[in-house]
Design a protein around this motif. Structure first.
Motif, PDB file in Angstrom:
ATOM      1  N   THR A 134      -1.842 -13.658  41.295  1.00  0.00           N
ATOM      2  CA  THR A 134      -2.779 -14.484  42.041  1.00  0.00           C
ATOM      3  C   THR A 134      -2.650 -14.147  43.520  1.00  0.00           C
ATOM      4  O   THR A 134      -1.544 -14.118  44.061  1.00  0.00           O
ATOM      5  CB  THR A 134      -2.498 -15.985  41.813  1.00  0.00           C
ATOM      6  N   THR A 140      -4.297 -14.999  47.430  1.00  0.00           N
ATOM      7  CA  THR A 140      -5.104 -15.963  48.162  1.00  0.00           C
ATOM      8  C   THR A 140      -5.151 -15.596  49.646  1.00  0.00           C
ATOM      9  O   THR A 140      -4.265 -14.926  50.159  1.00  0.00           O
ATOM     10  CB  THR A 140      -4.541 -17.399  48.026  1.00  0.00           C
ATOM     11  N   SER A 175     -12.935 -11.943  48.928  1.00  0.00           N
ATOM     12  CA  SER A 175     -12.955 -13.280  48.345  1.00  0.00           C
ATOM     13  C   SER A 175     -11.854 -14.138  48.964  1.00  0.00           C
ATOM     14  O   SER A 175     -10.993 -13.642  49.682  1.00  0.00           O
ATOM     15  CB  SER A 175     -12.772 -13.197  46.828  1.00  0.00           C
ATOM     16  N   LYS A 179      -9.925 -16.068  46.850  1.00  0.00           N
ATOM     17  CA  LYS A 179      -8.864 -16.049  45.840  1.00  0.00           C
ATOM     18  C   LYS A 179      -9.198 -15.007  44.777  1.00  0.00           C
ATOM     19  O   LYS A 179     -10.366 -14.829  44.430  1.00  0.00           O
ATOM     20  CB  LYS A 179      -8.731 -17.429  45.191  1.00  0.00           C
ATOM     21  N   VAL A 229     -10.734 -12.147  38.335  1.00  0.00           N
ATOM     22  CA  VAL A 229     -11.633 -13.249  38.640  1.00  0.00           C
ATOM     23  C   VAL A 229     -11.487 -13.573  40.119  1.00  0.00           C
ATOM     24  O   VAL A 229     -10.414 -13.929  40.583  1.00  0.00           O
ATOM     25  CB  VAL A 229     -11.319 -14.493  37.790  1.00  0.00           C
ATOM     26  N   THR A 261     -13.004 -15.731  43.514  1.00  0.00           N
ATOM     27  CA  THR A 261     -13.754 -16.921  43.889  1.00  0.00           C
ATOM     28  C   THR A 261     -13.750 -17.056  45.404  1.00  0.00           C
ATOM     29  O   THR A 261     -12.905 -16.488  46.089  1.00  0.00           O
ATOM     30  CB  THR A 261     -13.129 -18.196  43.269  1.00  0.00           C
ATOM     31  N   LEU A 268     -20.362 -17.508  43.992  1.00  0.00           N
ATOM     32  CA  LEU A 268     -19.194 -18.387  44.119  1.00  0.00           C
ATOM     33  C   LEU A 268     -18.044 -17.890  43.251  1.00  0.00           C
ATOM     34  O   LEU A 268     -16.887 -18.023  43.610  1.00  0.00           O
ATOM     35  CB  LEU A 268     -19.559 -19.827  43.754  1.00  0.00           C
ATOM     36  N   THR A 269     -18.384 -17.294  42.091  1.00  0.00           N
ATOM     37  CA  THR A 269     -17.371 -16.764  41.175  1.00  0.00           C
ATOM     38  C   THR A 269     -17.816 -15.399  40.678  1.00  0.00           C
ATOM     39  O   THR A 269     -18.993 -15.177  40.438  1.00  0.00           O
ATOM     40  CB  THR A 269     -17.184 -17.700  39.951  1.00  0.00           C
ATOM     41  N   GLY A 270     -16.861 -14.512  40.520  1.00  0.00           N
ATOM     42  CA  GLY A 270     -17.148 -13.204  39.962  1.00  0.00           C
ATOM     43  C   GLY A 270     -16.062 -12.799  38.990  1.00  0.00           C
ATOM     44  O   GLY A 270     -14.894 -13.159  39.160  1.00  0.00           O
ATOM     45  N   GLU A 271     -16.452 -12.091  37.945  1.00  0.00           N
ATOM     46  CA  GLU A 271     -15.504 -11.533  36.983  1.00  0.00           C
ATOM     47  C   GLU A 271     -15.717 -10.033  36.953  1.00  0.00           C
ATOM     48  O   GLU A 271     -16.836  -9.571  36.746  1.00  0.00           O
ATOM     49  CB  GLU A 271     -15.727 -12.115  35.584  1.00  0.00           C
ATOM     50  N   ASP A 303     -22.970 -18.389  39.503  1.00  0.00           N
ATOM     51  CA  ASP A 303     -23.246 -19.500  40.404  1.00  0.00           C
ATOM     52  C   ASP A 303     -23.620 -19.020  41.805  1.00  0.00           C
ATOM     53  O   ASP A 303     -22.810 -18.425  42.500  1.00  0.00           O
ATOM     54  CB  ASP A 303     -22.049 -20.461  40.456  1.00  0.00           C
TER      55      ASP A 303
END
Length: 184
Positions: free
Chosen positions: A57, A59, A73, A75, A89, A91, A113-116, A128
């Motif tokens: 993760t 950030t 991004s 995160k 992922v 965000t 707002l979100t990507g994969e 989104d």
């Protein structure tokens, strides 16, 4: 597994230098064919690796680059299978991506707002408030799938007739006729 963890930790410590070198190198190299074969470089304010869940993760002002693909991004969570990144992922308050499809072509850019991102499949899914641009054209929807290898964009959901896709296709600029002399 421990060796992979140590390698990731070493990569994180030197990621600022690697990111700078990659940016300088990729400025002249757009080989889309090889994007999937390039390493994924991640630069962030913080990084955490969970060996049990096989996730990393990141950030804070996250920048990830693979070949000509760049994602910014807030995160990023990377899911590993057998030590390889399988799913990423990202965000943010509109996370952004950019890719150069072919040398000399205009960049394809997007936000959501979100990507994969699925590196092995060359697939990016924006979820989104998603929008993708190339040149003067734009696609907006709550769901956009973008095949990075073929530059194919699919917008909208097949099951939902209530959600719409918004597309803008700008006409090419007309060439202005050459100014005539004053006849002297």
């Amino acid at each position: 597994m421990k060796q992979n963890k140590n390698l990731r930790c070493r990569m994180l410590r030197g990621s600022g230098c690697c990111l700078l070198l990659l940016a300088l190198y990729s400025a002249g190299a757009y080989a889309l064919e090889s994007d999937g074969d390039q390493p994924i470089i991640i630069d962030s304010n913080t990084a955490t690796y969970d060996d049990v869940k096989a996730t990393s993760t990141y950030t804070g002002n996250v920048i990830s680059i693979q070949g000509s693909i760049r994602v910014n991004s807030d995160k990023l969570v990377v899911y590993f299978i057998d030590g390889e990144a399988d799913k990423m992922v990202f965000t943010g308050n509109l996370a952004k991506f950019k890719q150069t499809p072919n040398e000399g072509d205009q960049d394809i850019t997007g936000e959501a707002l979100t990507g994969e991102y699925y590196p092995k499949k060359n697939l990016l899914i924006l979820i989104d408030k998603a929008t993708v641009w190339q040149g003067s054209g734009a696609y907006s929807s709550d769901l956009i799938e973008y095949d990075l290898k073929t530059s194919l964009v699919k917008a909208g959901e097949k099951e939902s007739a209530g959600k719409r896709v918004h597309v803008v296709l700008q006409p090419k600029a007309k060439e202005q006729p050459a100014a005539k002399g004053d006849g002297k």
